[in-house]
Design an enzyme around this catalytic site. Sequence first.
Site, short mmCIF file in Angstrom:
data_model
loop_
_atom_site.label_atom_id
_atom_site.label_comp_id
_atom_site.label_asym_id
_atom_site.label_seq_id
_atom_site.Cartn_x
_atom_site.Cartn_y
_atom_site.Cartn_z
N ASP A 159 -13.67 1.01 10.67
CA ASP A 159 -13.92 -0.46 10.94
C ASP A 159 -12.97 -1.38 10.28
OD1 ASP A 159 -15.31 -2.51 12.58
OD2 ASP A 159 -16.87 -2.51 11.14
N LYS B 176 -4.01 -5.86 6.19
CA LYS B 176 -2.95 -5.31 7.43
C LYS B 176 -2.55 -6.56 8.21
CE LYS B 176 -3.78 -1.57 9.25
NZ LYS B 176 -4.34 -0.14 10.05
N MET C 266 5.87 0.63 11.34
CA MET C 266 6.71 0.19 12.39
C MET C 266 6.11 -1.29 12.98
SD MET C 266 8.67 3.09 14.18
CE MET C 266 7.17 4.11 14.65
N ALA D 294 0.82 -1.30 -0.03
CA ALA D 294 0.04 -0.13 -0.06
C ALA D 294 0.69 1.20 0.02
CB ALA D 294 -0.83 0.16 1.02
N PRO D 295 0.50 2.28 -0.79
CA PRO D 295 1.19 3.64 -0.79
C PRO D 295 1.47 4.08 0.50
CG PRO D 295 -0.40 3.83 -2.49
CD PRO D 295 -0.54 2.32 -1.66
N GLY D 296 2.49 4.71 1.02
CA GLY D 296 2.52 5.35 2.18
C GLY D 296 3.81 5.12 2.96
N VAL D 297 4.24 5.51 4.11
CA VAL D 297 5.33 5.27 5.02
C VAL D 297 5.02 3.96 5.40
CG1 VAL D 297 6.55 6.04 6.71
CG2 VAL D 297 5.67 7.88 5.23
N ARG D 298 5.99 3.05 5.28
CA ARG D 298 5.97 1.74 6.11
C ARG D 298 5.68 1.81 7.52
NH1 ARG D 298 5.35 0.99 1.39
NH2 ARG D 298 6.72 -0.84 -0.09
#
Length: 571
Positions: free
Chosen positions: A372, A337, A322, A316-320
């Site tokens: 949700d 996720k 932690m 998914a796009p975005g900052v990985r």
Amino acid sequence: MPQSSDQIAQQILSGFDRYRRLFRDLTSGARARFEQARWNDIQEASTLRINAYEEQVQETADGLTQSTFGPQVLDVEAWPGIREAYIHLIDQRFDDELAETWFNSIFCSLHQHDQISDKTMFVHSTRPVSRPPSRIALTRGFISEGSLHDLAHQILSEYSFDVPWEDMTRDVEMIVTELQQGLPDWAQMDRGLTAEMVQSVFYRNKGAYLVGRLISQHEQWPFVLPLVHREHQGISVDTVITDESEVSIIFSFTRSYFMVECAVPSELIGFVKQLIPGKHLAELYTAIGFYKQGKSEFYRALIAHLANSDDRFIMAPGVRGMVMSVFTLPGFNTVFKIIKDRFAPSKNIDRATVIEKYRLVKRHDRVGRMADTQEFADFRFPRDRFDPECLRELLEVAPSTVIEEGDSILIRHCWTERRMTPLNIYLEHASETQTHDALLDYGKAIKELAAANIFPGDMLLKNFGVTRHGRVVFYDYDEISYLTEVNFRVIPEPLYPEQEMASEPWYSVAPNDVFPEEFPVFLFADIRHRRQFAGMHGDLFEASYWKSLQAQIEAGQVIDVYPYRRAAATP
């Protein structure tokens, strides 16, 4: 077919009937809780209803294994016969699609997920796509005869409560004014303009909703009247909603589930689907409390998408993250996720804690500001449906969760969540107006979460997303906590200049201590965004703001959070 298959099927259905009675009892109590302004009881009943499903599944499964049929129910070869017997039992029911999902839950509680098939349970529904309508009335109709006043008065008069209307005449005038502003002139003059309203009232949190549609000869509009109950004053209409996108927000995946009585769930879902056709069946079933049915509908939509597309999973796009690793299908509006095997050193939590945080969100009032999720175990996908870089990363960060099995990839545990644009990415490409609106709503999101007794913990922009309606929603739950558990502090003055310049703080910091003065630099690398946000929501940088909210919550107050724009005339 062995007689025991019939008896096992009947025992499974009896467990479903117990669950449905409990669900109906909790739902039917919503009216009294609203009338009596028992706001804390509303939240408790909502949690009880969510928990009831798994509790009743476990009770039913235990009863089966402890019965004389125990060996048979544990033999997967017996389940095609049990399934066939069950189909005959549910054929005449009005909640047959829910009964199929219940059967699936019982099977999954007793068997490994690699034994799932359409022979042993209902991967695909056996219920007809279209069926004759039941004879149970879902809606009631009202005709304007050319007078919006008469139409509004008819509707309000038809819905009775044990608490009086605060001022029905005022509410009728407000409804007429809103309709005059929202409908074209020709529709207002149409003597045949009809309102078709669901007979049952939709209850959620401190609100109640009359849900229906306006129908003219040429067009139709959603028609929703949110009701509020101000103690010692009565019930009143808060606004009028005729815009499809606003109705969609009310039924959003970021909201708690409605309590609404419905004899035939599929017919209620079908009606609401006409009002907001952009909503998937999974979201609509979930919105009225049948979240397991929503899960079934989601899974069926997913396997249909995979069967009819060449989509491949990508990161998914975005900052990985932690803690979590997130991947998605570009053509399917969902993210998946999974929990990483190892967390970044700064994350002082474990896997069990993360799981409990996500389950807390499922049970808690999300006030339109938390997405949700659906929790799944043992998803299997063909290896070639993964982009090589995506699969490589998943296998690297979560080898205990992502398992290679020849040409298949097993995802042992994951959550699904609606895909949104991460707020930090959104702001990189936003216009001045979009930036202003997003920052304004970002602050509102934090405040509304706090009003619901939720402190996000990690409030970085990357942990919030922007929906297709432009709303800002929180979606990273590994550090959330109840607001009342946090100790908000003011940074003490240094005793001498050297303390302030030191690399370590000159004051003690306990695990639950939070210093709102640090938020501006922590949240905003862009100084322009920092200044703009401070002008909108500078109170979030003061410990006193958070403490005042804590005091209200601890005093038992349930703070109002409205999922719609209120009418200008609302008191």
